[in-house]
Design an enzyme around this catalytic site. Structure first.
Site, PDB file in Angstrom:
ATOM      1  N   HIS A 117      -3.184  -9.718   2.761  1.00  0.00           N
ATOM      2  CA  HIS A 117      -4.598  -9.971   2.967  1.00  0.00           C
ATOM      3  C   HIS A 117      -4.748 -11.091   3.999  1.00  0.00           C
ATOM      4  O   HIS A 117      -3.803 -11.831   4.267  1.00  0.00           O
ATOM      5  CB  HIS A 117      -5.277 -10.376   1.655  1.00  0.00           C
ATOM      6  CG  HIS A 117      -5.402  -9.244   0.695  1.00  0.00           C
ATOM      7  ND1 HIS A 117      -5.672  -9.432  -0.646  1.00  0.00           N
ATOM      8  CD2 HIS A 117      -5.297  -7.902   0.865  1.00  0.00           C
ATOM      9  CE1 HIS A 117      -5.718  -8.258  -1.253  1.00  0.00           C
ATOM     10  NE2 HIS A 117      -5.482  -7.317  -0.356  1.00  0.00           N
ATOM     11  N   ARG A 162       0.851  -1.186   0.000  1.00  0.00           N
ATOM     12  CA  ARG A 162       0.000   0.000   0.000  1.00  0.00           C
ATOM     13  C   ARG A 162       0.889   1.238   0.000  1.00  0.00           C
ATOM     14  O   ARG A 162       1.924   1.254   0.671  1.00  0.00           O
ATOM     15  CB  ARG A 162      -0.924   0.001   1.218  1.00  0.00           C
ATOM     16  CG  ARG A 162      -1.894  -1.193   1.242  1.00  0.00           C
ATOM     17  CD  ARG A 162      -2.734  -1.205   2.498  1.00  0.00           C
ATOM     18  NE  ARG A 162      -3.645  -2.346   2.506  1.00  0.00           N
ATOM     19  CZ  ARG A 162      -3.346  -3.544   3.001  1.00  0.00           C
ATOM     20  NH1 ARG A 162      -2.140  -3.742   3.552  1.00  0.00           N
ATOM     21  NH2 ARG A 162      -4.220  -4.526   2.973  1.00  0.00           N
ATOM     22  N   HIS A 222      -1.934   2.955  -5.441  1.00  0.00           N
ATOM     23  CA  HIS A 222      -2.582   1.767  -4.888  1.00  0.00           C
ATOM     24  C   HIS A 222      -2.869   0.741  -5.980  1.00  0.00           C
ATOM     25  O   HIS A 222      -2.987  -0.458  -5.710  1.00  0.00           O
ATOM     26  CB  HIS A 222      -3.883   2.195  -4.198  1.00  0.00           C
ATOM     27  CG  HIS A 222      -4.447   1.170  -3.267  1.00  0.00           C
ATOM     28  ND1 HIS A 222      -5.171   0.085  -3.696  1.00  0.00           N
ATOM     29  CD2 HIS A 222      -4.377   1.064  -1.918  1.00  0.00           C
ATOM     30  CE1 HIS A 222      -5.543  -0.631  -2.649  1.00  0.00           C
ATOM     31  NE2 HIS A 222      -5.066  -0.064  -1.566  1.00  0.00           N
ATOM     32  N   ARG A 234      -1.215  -2.892  -6.724  1.00  0.00           N
ATOM     33  CA  ARG A 234      -1.594  -4.110  -6.016  1.00  0.00           C
ATOM     34  C   ARG A 234      -2.495  -4.978  -6.891  1.00  0.00           C
ATOM     35  O   ARG A 234      -2.330  -6.196  -6.975  1.00  0.00           O
ATOM     36  CB  ARG A 234      -2.280  -3.753  -4.690  1.00  0.00           C
ATOM     37  CG  ARG A 234      -1.316  -3.099  -3.697  1.00  0.00           C
ATOM     38  CD  ARG A 234      -2.027  -2.526  -2.497  1.00  0.00           C
ATOM     39  NE  ARG A 234      -2.732  -3.512  -1.696  1.00  0.00           N
ATOM     40  CZ  ARG A 234      -2.164  -4.358  -0.856  1.00  0.00           C
ATOM     41  NH1 ARG A 234      -0.844  -4.387  -0.728  1.00  0.00           N
ATOM     42  NH2 ARG A 234      -2.894  -5.194  -0.141  1.00  0.00           N
ATOM     43  N   TYR A 259      -1.985 -17.576   8.673  1.00  0.00           N
ATOM     44  CA  TYR A 259      -0.561 -17.752   8.425  1.00  0.00           C
ATOM     45  C   TYR A 259       0.229 -16.672   9.159  1.00  0.00           C
ATOM     46  O   TYR A 259      -0.204 -15.534   9.261  1.00  0.00           O
ATOM     47  CB  TYR A 259      -0.262 -17.623   6.919  1.00  0.00           C
ATOM     48  CG  TYR A 259      -0.646 -18.825   6.101  1.00  0.00           C
ATOM     49  CD1 TYR A 259      -0.140 -20.092   6.403  1.00  0.00           C
ATOM     50  CD2 TYR A 259      -1.494 -18.698   5.009  1.00  0.00           C
ATOM     51  CE1 TYR A 259      -0.487 -21.182   5.637  1.00  0.00           C
ATOM     52  CE2 TYR A 259      -1.847 -19.780   4.230  1.00  0.00           C
ATOM     53  CZ  TYR A 259      -1.333 -21.036   4.546  1.00  0.00           C
ATOM     54  OH  TYR A 259      -1.660 -22.119   3.800  1.00  0.00           O
ATOM     55  N   LYS A 275      -2.608  -2.420   7.806  1.00  0.00           N
ATOM     56  CA  LYS A 275      -4.058  -2.278   7.849  1.00  0.00           C
ATOM     57  C   LYS A 275      -4.686  -3.358   8.720  1.00  0.00           C
ATOM     58  O   LYS A 275      -5.639  -3.080   9.458  1.00  0.00           O
ATOM     59  CB  LYS A 275      -4.615  -2.372   6.416  1.00  0.00           C
ATOM     60  CG  LYS A 275      -6.121  -2.202   6.325  1.00  0.00           C
ATOM     61  CD  LYS A 275      -6.579  -2.250   4.879  1.00  0.00           C
ATOM     62  CE  LYS A 275      -8.092  -2.068   4.781  1.00  0.00           C
ATOM     63  NZ  LYS A 275      -8.550  -2.112   3.371  1.00  0.00           N
TER      64      LYS A 275
END
Length: 413
Positions: free
Chosen positions: A363, A246, A336, A339, A373, A273
């Site tokens: 994510h 980001r 952005h 991504r 994970y 985030k």
């Protein structure tokens, strides 16, 4: 006889104070040092009292008579003008204590205390308030700020060509108002009426534009390499497609988080985030870019400091403004947008596993047992993926015929 303005003007000081009477309780008191004070004498609840109505000539004879009329009207209704004045002054002090700026700073301190903001984010919020809000509504009681003043703030920011900044300023003002409501200092959020005045969230997401066709991506990458701005902006532009993080994460990159020997960037949880630590493997091309800028900014905190101060990171508008200067509008690409570019090409053209890609995008990804994970999950595979991606981008820039391929089974995990 009623007092005349000529008499008031020519009145000279004497050894002792004396009065020039106008009638109905009003008189001008002249002091030995030459001061001239309007006084109103009245009776309420059987007690005689005095009320100061100001100093002549600052308060003219006509104004003093108007103030006398207002005071006599209060007395006629059983209200003590002195008590009423004290109550009005107290109310004014309360309003001043509840100015927009005072409440905004209190809210800002409250949010910092909750430790939900990074120090950089807190600074950004306060900078926006100090630059775009306080000069115009900061000193006003928050309940007296008008819709016209809110609109003027938004229009002023829009005129600079930064709609996103205007939207963020509106969001901040709304948060200040909600805090004021929760602390019983406002009844409603006046900024809420402007929710539709600026482009809605859906329109904003539309502007997170990306390029997913390799034929269109190649000229964009070449334009980045030829960008004529500052070295910091050049290097930030080069890293964005390589790392596809980001833009805010890139702007806040710190040298303390970079291990060039291990070719890794460890981003701490508060900056992410999802509030989870994230590890970004660095391709050789990314390491080369960092080595290029290190002599310039390596002695400071941020890899990409502000042009105005090495103690702050690069502005949030620098990247997208650079794209505009290169001729790419917001409908074509934003910082952005890389991504989505990486997500599409790594999956559909280079054939990497979706969970590898999603994990590298930071994510929320879970393993077959439903567990999240950790930051080092599939690190070896992700490291290969990031290098393959960087090599692929190099091939596009040089005009090589880069054919879609599927990694070997061993490479795909």
């Amino acid at each position: 006889m009623a007092l005349t303005d000529v008499q008031a003007k020519k009145a000279q000081p004497k050894e002792k104070p004396y009065k020039l009477t106008d009638g109905e309780g009003l008189y001008l008191q002249v002091t030995p040092n030459g001061g001239k004070w309007w006084r109103f004498k009245y009776r309420i609840d059987g007690k005689e009292k005095l009320l100061s109505l100001g100093v002549y000539p600052d308060i003219s004879l006509a104004e003093a008579r108007e103030r006398r009329r207002e005071a006599r009207n209060l007395v006629a209704h059983g209200i003590d003008p002195s008590v009423e004045r004290k109550a009005a002054k107290a109310a004014k002090r309360e309003l001043q204590a509840n100015s927009f700026e005072i409440i905004a700073r209190e809210w800002h301190e409250h949010m910092q205390g909750k430790k939900e903001w990074t120090a950089e984010h807190a600074t950004t919020i306060m900078n926006r308030l100090e630059k775009d809000c306080f000069p115009w509504i900061g000193s006003k009681p928050i309940t007296e700020v008008t819709a016209k003043e809110i609109k003027a703030i938004l229009d002023r920011i829009k005129s600079r060509g930064v709609i996103e900044t205007a939207r963020r300023a509106l969001t901040i003002m709304g948060q200040v108002y909600r805090y004021a409501i929760m602390t019983d200092r406002a009844e409603y959020d006046i900024s809420g009426g402007f929710r539709g005045y600026l482009p809605a969230t859906g329109k904003t997401r539309k502007h997170m534009a990306s390029v997913t066709d390799p034929k269109e991506l190649a000229p964009l990458l070449r334009a980045i390499d030829g960008y004529q701005g500052t070295l910091a902006a050049q290097c930030a532009l080069k890293l964005l497609p390589l790392l596809f993080v980001r833009p805010g994460e890139l702007r806040h990159m710190e040298w303390a988080e970079i291990d060039l020997e291990a070719a890794e960037w460890n981003i701490p949880a508060p900056k992410m985030k999802m509030k989870q630590p994230h590890l970004v493997p660095l391709s050789q091309q990314a390491v080369d870019v960092l080595n290029e800028i290190k002599p310039l900014t390596g002695h400071g905190k941020y890899v990409f400091p502000s042009a105005r101060s090495f103690h702050r990171c690069m502005s949030d508008n620098t990247i997208n403004a650079a794209f505009r200067r290169m001729g790419f509008d917001g409908e074509t690409i934003t910082g952005h947008g890389f991504r989505a570019t990486a997500r599409t090409i790594l999956d559909e053209i280079l054939g990497f596993r979706v969970d590898f890609i999603e994990h590298q995008l930071a994510h929320a990804v879970k393993d077959p047992n439903g567990r999240a994970y950790n930051r080092t999950a599939h690190l070896a595979e992700r490291r290969k993926m990031m290098q393959t991606w960087a090599d692929y981008l190099d091939g596009l820039k040089t005009g090589a015929k880069v054919l879609p391929f599927k990694p070997l089974a061993s490479d795909r995990g």
